[in-house]
Design an enzyme around this catalytic site. Structure first.
Site, PDB file in Angstrom:
ATOM      1  CB  ALA A  67      10.325  13.917  -1.427  1.00 32.07           C
ATOM      2  CG  HIS A 120      -7.009   9.973   1.430  1.00 31.79           C
ATOM      3  ND1 HIS A 120      -6.070   9.464   0.567  1.00 31.79           N
ATOM      4  CD2 HIS A 120      -8.061  10.370   0.660  1.00 31.79           C
ATOM      5  CE1 HIS A 120      -6.540   9.541  -0.684  1.00 31.79           C
ATOM      6  NE2 HIS A 120      -7.735  10.103  -0.647  1.00 31.79           N
ATOM      7  CD  GLN A 158      -3.275  11.545  -2.734  1.00 29.47           C
ATOM      8  OE1 GLN A 158      -3.874  10.614  -3.244  1.00 29.47           O
ATOM      9  NE2 GLN A 158      -2.142  12.010  -3.228  1.00 29.47           N
ATOM     10  NE  ARG A 180      -0.446   2.891   7.259  1.00 28.02           N
ATOM     11  CZ  ARG A 180      -1.243   3.633   6.491  1.00 28.02           C
ATOM     12  NH1 ARG A 180      -2.490   3.255   6.291  1.00 28.02           N
ATOM     13  NH2 ARG A 180      -0.807   4.736   5.926  1.00 28.02           N
TER      14      ARG A 180
HETATM   15  P1  OAD Z   1       1.543   5.584  -3.772  1.00 32.89           P
HETATM   16  O1  OAD Z   1       2.261   4.532  -2.999  1.00 32.89           O
HETATM   17  O2  OAD Z   1       0.512   5.156  -4.740  1.00 32.89           O
HETATM   18  O3  OAD Z   1       2.603   6.463  -4.584  1.00 32.89           O
HETATM   19  C1  OAD Z   1       3.744   6.999  -3.966  1.00 32.89           C
HETATM   20  C2  OAD Z   1       4.541   7.772  -5.003  1.00 32.89           C
HETATM   21  O4  OAD Z   1       5.663   8.329  -4.346  1.00 32.89           O
HETATM   22  C3  OAD Z   1       5.090   6.897  -6.156  1.00 32.89           C
HETATM   23  O5  OAD Z   1       4.819   7.527  -7.406  1.00 32.89           O
HETATM   24  C4  OAD Z   1       6.597   6.853  -5.898  1.00 32.89           C
HETATM   25  O6  OAD Z   1       7.368   6.846  -7.086  1.00 32.89           O
HETATM   26  C5  OAD Z   1       6.821   8.147  -5.127  1.00 32.89           C
HETATM   27  N1  OAD Z   1       7.963   8.078  -4.194  1.00 32.89           N
HETATM   28  C6  OAD Z   1       8.431   7.024  -3.489  1.00 32.89           C
HETATM   29  N2  OAD Z   1       9.489   7.368  -2.750  1.00 32.89           N
HETATM   30  C7  OAD Z   1       9.705   8.691  -2.989  1.00 32.89           C
HETATM   31  C8  OAD Z   1      10.663   9.643  -2.543  1.00 32.89           C
HETATM   32  N3  OAD Z   1      11.620   9.319  -1.669  1.00 32.89           N
HETATM   33  N4  OAD Z   1      10.583  10.895  -3.020  1.00 32.89           N
HETATM   34  C9  OAD Z   1       9.623  11.265  -3.905  1.00 32.89           C
HETATM   35  N5  OAD Z   1       8.682  10.406  -4.367  1.00 32.89           N
HETATM   36  C10 OAD Z   1       8.723   9.143  -3.916  1.00 32.89           C
HETATM   37  O7  OAD Z   1       0.954   6.622  -2.699  1.00 32.89           O
HETATM   38  P2  OAD Z   1      -0.157   7.751  -2.903  1.00 32.89           P
HETATM   39  O8  OAD Z   1      -0.148   8.278  -4.295  1.00 32.89           O
HETATM   40  O9  OAD Z   1      -0.031   8.704  -1.790  1.00 32.89           O
HETATM   41  O10 OAD Z   1      -5.421   6.068   0.263  1.00 32.89           O
HETATM   42  O11 OAD Z   1      -1.454   6.908  -2.686  1.00 32.89           O
HETATM   43  C11 OAD Z   1      -2.708   7.541  -2.725  1.00 32.89           C
HETATM   44  C12 OAD Z   1      -3.665   6.861  -1.792  1.00 32.89           C
HETATM   45  O12 OAD Z   1      -3.691   5.463  -2.082  1.00 32.89           O
HETATM   46  C13 OAD Z   1      -3.272   6.908  -0.324  1.00 32.89           C
HETATM   47  O13 OAD Z   1      -3.664   8.106   0.297  1.00 32.89           O
HETATM   48  C14 OAD Z   1      -4.008   5.741   0.243  1.00 32.89           C
HETATM   49  C15 OAD Z   1      -3.669   4.737  -0.823  1.00 32.89           C
HETATM   50  O14 OAD Z   1      -4.516   3.650  -0.953  1.00 32.89           O
HETATM   51  C16 OAD Z   1      -6.239   5.414   1.073  1.00 32.89           C
HETATM   52  O15 OAD Z   1      -5.858   4.541   1.816  1.00 32.89           O
HETATM   53  C17 OAD Z   1      -7.664   5.875   0.954  1.00 32.89           C
END
Ligand code: OAD
Length: 234
Positions: A221, A110, A92, A60
């Site tokens: 985004a 995070h 995050q 990563r």
């Molecule tokens: P997720 O992978 O859970 O969610 C990403 C979100 O971004 C989803 O709702 C997608 O629909 C949206 N998405 C994808 N592509 C996009 C784009 N081009 N434009 C706008 N939105 C888009 O990721 P997080 O919510 O960040 O934590 O996950 C939260 C935490 O879970 C992370 O920080 C990590 C993970 O496990 C740890 O590792 C502690």
């Protein structure tokens, strides 16, 4: 600038960096569809198989070093520069794309992929290279204790006091590119609402917590964030 808001808190997640080529976690082909998070994102996983965890974060880190910020990161940096009131960007994300776009009022709740930490003496240092079990801490010289400076499941996110304080005082809360699955971040919208802040979701699709948001915009985004920022700054 026509905004009537005084105090802005923005929360970002993996979706804001998706178009920079960094994988999200829960989308189709997301990182958690390829890896079991219990293996690579928990203290127990690291204890069981540290080499696997180092390989995961090394890959990563390499990916991040080759990536670049996209227009959504740039728009938030421009918003920070123009915003007349209190401003806090809580991410995050462990990538540094917000900083590279110019954001400065930023907290990585995070942790940060480009930092490592010694579990023996607590030293935190920058890191752009691969690390492994033989990596030794430059401060205490002990090998075998270096780990990524990221928050794993079961660990306390960073800066929670400062984040709570900002949420308590904000009158505008904007959540960008996060699925709303992981607490405490997923609970920020409810906290902001309790303080009567206006709440906005910008995401590819409705998140788990979409019903908590007063205003919602869905799309990539790199398109919807610059458009929203332009409206706020008009
Ligand atoms: P997720 O992978 O859970 O969610 C990403 C979100 O971004 C989803 O709702 C997608 O629909 C949206 N998405 C994808 N592509 C996009 C784009 N081009 N434009 C706008 N939105 C888009 O990721 P997080 O919510 O960040 O934590 O996950 C939260 C935490 O879970 C992370 O920080 C990590 C993970 O496990 C740890 O590792 C502690």
């Amino acid at each position: 600038m026509a905004t009537n808001y005084r105090s802005l808190v923005i929360l970002t997640g993996a979706g804001i960096s998706a178009e920079s080529g960094l994988g999200t976690f829960r989308d189709k082909d997301g990182l958690w569809t390829k890896y079991d998070l219990r293996d690579v994102a928990t203290p127990e996983g690291f204890e069981r198989n540290p080499a696997l965890v180092h390989d995961f974060y090394n890959a990563r880190r390499r990916n991040l070093i080759e990536a670049a910020p996209n227009p959504a990161h740039a728009a938030l940096a421009a918003l920070e520069r123009a915003w007349p009131g209190d401003f806090l960007l809580v991410t995050q994300n462990v990538d540094d794309l917000h900083e590279r776009a110019g954001s400065t009022k930023l907290l990585h709740m995070h942790g940060e992929l480009l930092k490592i930490r010694c579990e023996s003496c607590g030293n935190v240092l920058p890191c752009r290279e691969d690390i492994d079990l033989s990596s030794a801490c430059p401060a205490c010289a002990t090998p075998g204790y270096m780990r990524p400076h990221v928050v794993w499941f079961g660990e306390m996110p960073f800066y929670m006091d400062r984040i709570e304080q900002a949420l308590n005082g904000c009158d505008l809360f904007v959540s960008i590119g996060t699925s709303g699955n992981v607490y405490p971040a997923a609970g920020f919208v409810a906290e902001a609402r309790r303080r009567r802040a206006h709440t906005v979701e910008l995401n590819l699709e409705p998140s788990e917590g979409f019903s908590h948001f007063a205003e919602k915009r869905y799309g990539a985004a790199s398109e919807i964030v610059p458009a929203y920022v332009q409206e706020l700054l008009r």
